[in-house]
Scaffold this active site. Structure first.
Site, PDB file in Angstrom:
ATOM      1  N   ASN A 142       0.836  -1.213   0.000  1.00 41.62           N
ATOM      2  CA  ASN A 142       0.000   0.000   0.000  1.00 41.62           C
ATOM      3  C   ASN A 142       0.859   1.246   0.000  1.00 41.62           C
ATOM      4  O   ASN A 142       2.029   1.215   0.367  1.00 41.62           O
ATOM      5  CB  ASN A 142      -0.894   0.006   1.244  1.00 41.62           C
ATOM      6  CG  ASN A 142      -1.985  -1.024   1.148  1.00 41.62           C
ATOM      7  OD1 ASN A 142      -2.522  -1.274   0.066  1.00 41.62           O
ATOM      8  ND2 ASN A 142      -2.295  -1.671   2.250  1.00 41.62           N
ATOM      9  N   CYS A 143       0.216   2.365  -0.382  1.00 42.78           N
ATOM     10  CA  CYS A 143       0.869   3.679  -0.380  1.00 42.78           C
ATOM     11  C   CYS A 143       1.544   3.908   0.961  1.00 42.78           C
ATOM     12  O   CYS A 143       0.928   3.652   1.988  1.00 42.78           O
ATOM     13  CB  CYS A 143      -0.200   4.750  -0.617  1.00 42.78           C
ATOM     14  SG  CYS A 143       0.379   6.435  -0.423  1.00 42.78           S
ATOM     15  N   PRO A 144       2.779   4.366   1.030  1.00 44.27           N
ATOM     16  CA  PRO A 144       3.615   4.840  -0.071  1.00 44.27           C
ATOM     17  C   PRO A 144       4.696   3.822  -0.479  1.00 44.27           C
ATOM     18  O   PRO A 144       5.644   4.203  -1.138  1.00 44.27           O
ATOM     19  CB  PRO A 144       4.290   6.053   0.565  1.00 44.27           C
ATOM     20  CG  PRO A 144       4.533   5.625   1.977  1.00 44.27           C
ATOM     21  CD  PRO A 144       3.400   4.695   2.330  1.00 44.27           C
TER      22      PRO A 144
END
Lengths: 77, 217
Positions: free
Chosen positions: A15-17
């Site tokens: 997932n981000c980042p």
């Protein structure tokens, strides 16, 4: 014709980042004009990689979605 | 187009200022964010929102398909943007501690700008609405995933001693949430002499000291 690439980054399940971090690390070792392929599964990664390319001066050549996977081709600027 | 209500002949419809579509949308988000922050998702009805804005429900439904859609729009509007995290990573030196600090600052600034976000999260926890809980869960997951993954890599490289990375993520989440509550919502004088940002940095340093060097006997 499929785009040729010099390095592939696997960001599946991240997932981000984290995909951006991995891409930033990988692109550092490329020369200008070389291409990085990134495979991610986070739906938000489309927006993230557009922002990444805008902010870093690299070029987003293409992005495709297939079976829940997002594939980005990025040319180093 | 504004459609005034025509309920009774002797009660003239309220005069509603004509706004452009983006202005009207913004007026709904502004009113709804205050109401959701004070009363939670379930505590606010569409009727109450349109009463505050001074329009009919039909106008609201032209902009938002449902109360849920309006709630989501409020969250999207108030919360920090993903581009901000991307910018934090892009300008960082990619060292775990520095990236975590940048991400924390992005997150913290969104709460300083919008304390209503914290109130909405508290209501969401109590209400148990899966849709709203999912949103807030994902916001924290950005941190916990990064911490778990980052510490895992440092462990593999033998740069830090063995540590339960999942518990470390939870520790960080609890610490950050508590400092935001203390400084942004609670009327406590215990930390009056410290601004939010230095206090967050202090806690971040404590966290890093723990994960980088603590070996529990």
């Amino acid at each position: 014709m499929e785009t040729q690439f010099n390095v592939e980054v696997d960001a599946v399940g991240l997932n981000c980042p984290l995909p951006i971090l991995r891409a930033k690390k990988a692109v550092k070792d490329l020369s200008s004009g070389e291409v990085m392929k990134v495979v991610a599964t986070d739906p938000g990664s489309v927006k993230d990689f557009e922002a990444f390319c805008n902010q870093t001066g690299n070029e987003l050549l293409s992005h495709e979605e297939e079976a829940g996977k997002y594939v980005f081709m990025i040319k180093k600027g | 187009m504004q459609i005034p209500s025509l309920e009774t002949a002797d009660e003239p419809p309220p005069v509603v200022k004509r706004l452009s579509a983006p202005e009207r949308r913004a007026s709904f988000i502004d009113a709804a964010s205050r109401l959701f922050a004070e009363k939670g998702f379930h505590g606010v009805s569409v009727d109450e929102i349109v009463r505050v804005v001074g329009v009919s429900p039909a106008v609201l439904y032209r902009h938002f398909a449902s109360k849920e859609a309006l709630y989501q729009a409020v969250l999207d509007e108030l919360s920090c943007q993903r581009e901000d995290y991307v910018a934090a990573v892009v300008k960082s030196d990619m060292v775990f501690a520095n990236v975590l600090r940048e991400m924390t600052h992005v997150f913290m600034r969104s709460f300083i700008r919008q304390p209503n976000l914290l109130k909405m999260e508290m209501h969401s926890q109590l209400e148990g609405n899966p849709a709203t809980q999912e949103f807030f869960k994902n916001r924290w997951k950005t941190f916990t995933d990064y911490i778990e993954f980052g510490l895992g890599e440092l462990q593999n490289a033998k740069e830090i001693p063995p540590i339960d990375t999942r518990a470390a993520g939870l520790m960080y989440q609890g610490m950050l949430r508590e400092v935001l509550l203390t400084k942004c919502l609670q009327a406590t004088d215990r930390f009056d002499d410290v601004e939010l940002e230095p206090l967050v940095d202090q806690l971040l340093d404590l966290f890093l000291k723990t994960v980088y060097c603590a070996e529990v006997a």
